[in-house]
Scaffold this active site. Structure first.
Site, PDB file in Angstrom:
ATOM      1  CD  GLU A 376      37.508  37.912  49.190  1.00 48.35           C
ATOM      2  OE1 GLU A 376      36.433  38.312  48.414  1.00 48.35           O
ATOM      3  OE2 GLU A 376      38.142  39.260  48.992  1.00 48.35           O
ATOM      4  CD  GLU A 381      31.098  36.562  46.428  1.00 47.55           C
ATOM      5  OE1 GLU A 381      31.140  38.203  46.939  1.00 47.55           O
ATOM      6  OE2 GLU A 381      31.998  35.804  45.802  1.00 47.55           O
TER       7      GLU A 381
END
Length: 813
Positions: A376, A381
């Site tokens: 991933e 974020e």
């Protein structure tokens, strides 16, 4: 001995150099500070290195460094020294002395003129040493001079004395920097220049400014600036500084990093108002926490719209089912899949506590298994709760992930992320991934070329955009904050680097081959092969015969002969078809052995398998269990049966809410027995079931365990003689009575025939929640369950033995 200490606090860390020189000792400490660069000159003169003296003697010293000291110093004794002063200016003086009772006075004379008087205290002994600093500075000219140390009052020993430059005498500026060479590539700029000249002292360092701001400092005449964005034009200014802080005229230079041969091959500019373009995006829907304890329900496009040239993802405080918030999670899987290149998005982020926006990627085909082994890439974020304005870029792999606490990430604090657009980027190469925020490099993850555990990033990924609420990174939700909240996306773009075009370079051959041979099979593994683009597959040879190919970095080889010599060879092939040289390793299979029967077989000790995976086990004893078992999955085990006999197997299983069926096969796919499993209420809630009897012959053989109906985990299988295993009887539906049903009271009765023993009872709600689980040895025909916590509804009661599973319905009113 001359020590040159170069101490930096900008880019280079601390370096130490040691050179052998003649006395006197001359120290230079080069300090690169955040304010300016300077050199402090220190001259340490050994006391015994005088050119003339009167009245003194030398002796061995016990002071640090050993050697000699001067002693027997009486009133008016003296030592004279010829000194070369490197830089004119004000100097501090200090003496290394030892004195039994004190009272000494040292006069410092420069060309017979008194410059300083220093009182010398008692140190407690003639070899008890202390450093005493003079009370005032002395001014010295550059060049040769004569200095005399005279005892105005004796009674002390002298090991060494020191001069340290404090204030250089300098008002002249260094010459301007003359640049002699520049080199650029995609991310780096190299510059070289002639050393600047200072008329009075020396040049101590250079300041490098980029676009008007201080970017780097160095004392060298070369610098390499790294991690710059491709195609970036920069205005540099170089300034020389001397010891006194005087600066040269500024030298200017404009440089541009090289551009990559990339082009935008996929993008969404969000220029057409209305619904999101479903030819480019998919919506993922649902609640349930999404594995992170999140509070939102993702809708099918209801929380996303294109307006005014932007994608608007809106997180709302509204209830769907048990979820108190709604939001959007959208991805480009199958409509925008990317391998290497630049992924970029420009966006504004929500600000209310609990919001967790993300711009990230997952593999389109999960070649390397489940998360995190699949890989991933979190491009951006942000948590408004934990650290508003701080952006994180992170990778997750089998080796590096937040569950194990080994994830690798970088971050930057950029302040306002809600009212100001920022650009979030990764540049993904075969050997590394770079993260940028507003063209500022924040993180690099490097391909270690070990295995897919560290680098699963050689397969295509797709983009995801979402705003989660709460959960692991979202944190506490500000229920009273401003809702709804929006993530506003100006564009999402993919730039193809076209790294594989016209590729004629073969990969390097695989390295670090390991082989674990076990009788009739061998487990092989190797490091990822390096390539200028990407390795597509590995071709496997055994004794020069091609036997297989794989995209991974490990392979099991079956049907080998025990106690036989083999040569294992492997070559890497890239996507252009270029094949590497072959790497080879010889090995010999050992004698064939099997797992002893009677005995326990750990489920993960299979020799072959299809469809399953393993995970950490929470059953008694810990270890690993086999999971993700679906219909048609299977495992084989090599067993060594002690004697011809009738056997049974006890199977340790767990299942969330569905029952399963396991079939055992012997050699030649001969069916041995079948056993059913019941739901236990959790994937790590374990129970045991026992099979019916089956015959095994003595010797080494293959046991195959196959799932004809999946939905369970398997921890171990214990096989024993039928006579030694607990014998359970068949149960039928009519043998079981449950009352009262409907159930109103506090005591539930389950009636079974008195001769039945060793079985389990489980009560599961219709939504799969386990509310009761217990095994019974000899209940003497009646089981009573005291439970006043059964909420109104319908429940399934399962009574299971090794030969039978009976399920009955219970109504609670």
């Amino acid at each position: 001995m001359l020590y040159i200490f170069a101490t930096t606090n900008n880019f280079s860390g601390m370096k130490y150099f040691q050179l052998e020189l003649k006395r006197p000792i001359f120290f230079i400490a080069l300090l690169l500070t955040s304010a300016f660069t300077r050199i402090d000159a220190q001259l340490v003169i050994e006391a015994e290195d005088y050119s003339q003296m009167k009245g003194v003697q030398t002796e061995n010293t016990t002071d640090d460094g050993g050697g000699l000291n001067v002693g027997w110093i009486d009133n008016n004794d003296w030592m004279e020294y010829k000194i070369s002063i490197p830089v004119a200016g004000d100097y501090e003086i200090s003496y290394r002395i030892a004195s039994q009772s004190g009272g000494g006075v040292a006069d410092l004379l420069i060309v017979e003129t008194l410059a300083q008087k220093t009182m010398l205290p008692a140190t407690g002994g003639w070899q008890t040493w202390s450093t005493v600093q003079g009370d005032s500075l002395i001014t010295l000219p550059e060049g040769e001079t004569t200095i005399k140390v005279k005892a105005a009052s004796g009674g002390f020993n002298l090991n060494w004395w020191q001069l340290r430059l404090v204030n250089p005498a300098d008002s002249d500026n260094p010459s301007a920097v003359v640049i002699t060479e520049t080199q650029t590539d995609v991310h780096d700029v190299y510059m070289a220049w002639n050393k600047s000249i200072d008329p009075t002292t020396v040049v101590s360092g250079y300041d490098i400014l980029m676009n008007g701001s201080l970017f780097a400092k160095t004392s060298d005449t070369t610098v390499t600036l790294s991690k710059l964005p491709p195609g970036l034009e920069m205005d540099f200014a170089l300034i020389a500084k001397d010891l006194s802080g005087n600066t040269s005229d500024t030298t200017f230079l404009t440089v541009q990093t090289d551009t990559l041969p990339w082009e935008i091959t996929w993008s969404d500019e969000f220029n057409i108002d209305g619904e999101v373009d479903r030819t480019k995006w998919n919506f993922q829907t649902g609640g349930g926490g999404w594995g992170n304890g999140e509070a939102q329900y993702y809708t099918d496009g209801d929380n996303a719209i294109v307006s005014g040239g932007n994608l608007i993802i809106e997180a709302r405080k509204e209830t769907i089912g048990s979820n108190k918030y709604t939001s959007t999670r959208m991805n480009s899987s199958g409509k925008g899949d990317f391998l290497f290149g630049r992924l970029e998005a420009r966006m504004k982020l929500p600000s209310t506590g609990g919001t967790w926006p993300a711009f990230w990627t997952l593999p389109t085909d999960w070649v390397y298994g489940n998360w995190p082994n699949c890989g991933e890439i979190d491009i951006m974020e942000h948590s408004a709760t934990y650290n508003y304005g701080h952006i994180l870029g992170t990778i997750h792999t089998g080796a590096y992930n937040h569950i194990a606490g080994t994830q690798k990430s970088g971050g930057i604090h950029i302040g306002d992320v809600t009212d100001t657009y920022h650009t979030y980027v990764i540049e993904w190469f075969p050997d590394h991934i770079d993260w940028y925020v507003d063209d500022i490099h924040i993180f690099t993850y490097v391909n270690e070329y070990k295995s897919t555990e560290e680098w699963p990033f050689d397969v295509a990924h797709h983009v995801l955009l979402n705003v989660a609420i709460g959960g692991a990174m979202g944190g506490d939700i500000d229920d009273n904050g401003a809702w709804p909240q929006q993530m506003i996306v100006d564009y999402v773009r993919y730039y193809d680097f076209k790294l594989g075009e016209n590729d004629t370079i073969a990969p390097e051959k695989p390295a670090n081959i390991t082989i674990d041979a076990k009788g009739n099979l061998a487990n092989t593994s190797w490091n990822l092969a390096k390539d200028n683009f990407v390795v597509d597959k590995y071709i496997i040879y055994l004794d020069d015969m091609k036997i297989d190919s794989t995209k991974g970095t490990s392979l099991q080889i079956f049907d080998l002969e025990p106690e036989t010599h083999y040569i294992f060879s492997i070559a890497a092939v890239d996507e252009a078809g270029n094949e590497s040289d072959t790497a080879s390793v010889a090995f010999t299979t050992p004698e064939l052995t099997g797992i002893a029967v009677p005995g326990k077989i750990q489920a993960e000790d299979y020799t072959q398998m299809s469809g399953i995976d393993t995970e950490d086990c929470e059953d008694t004893g810990g270890g690993t269990n086999v999971g993700w078992i679906d219909a048609g999955d299977w495992m084989t085990y090599t067993i060594d049966v002690a004697e011809n006999n009738e056997y049974r197997a006890k199977v340790r299983v767990a299942g969330q809410s569905s029952s399963g069926t396991i079939v055992f096969y012997g050699d030649d796919d001969r069916e041995l027995t079948t056993v059913n499993t019941s739901p236990t209420g959790g994937w790590q809630t374990w129970t045991s079931v026992v099979t019916g009897a089956f015959d095994l012959e003595a010797g080494i053989q293959t046991l195959k365990v196959s799932a004809t109906k999946g939905g369970f985990n398997l921890n171990w299988i214990e096989i024993g003689k039928s006579s030694d295993m607990t014998s359970l009887s068949y149960l039928t539906d009519k043998d079981i009575q449950i009352y009262p049903n409907p159930f109103h009271g506090e005591k539930l009765n389950i009636s079974v025939p008195a001769e039945f023993d060793n079985f389990a009872v489980q009560i599961v709600s219709v939504d799969g929640k386990l509310v009761h689980s217990q095994e019974y040895d000899k209940p003497n025909g009646l089981i009573q369950i005291n439970n006043n916590k059964l909420l109104p509804g319908v429940y399934l009661i399962t009574i299971s033995s090794q030969k039978s599973v009976i399920t009955k319905m219970l109504s609670v009113q």
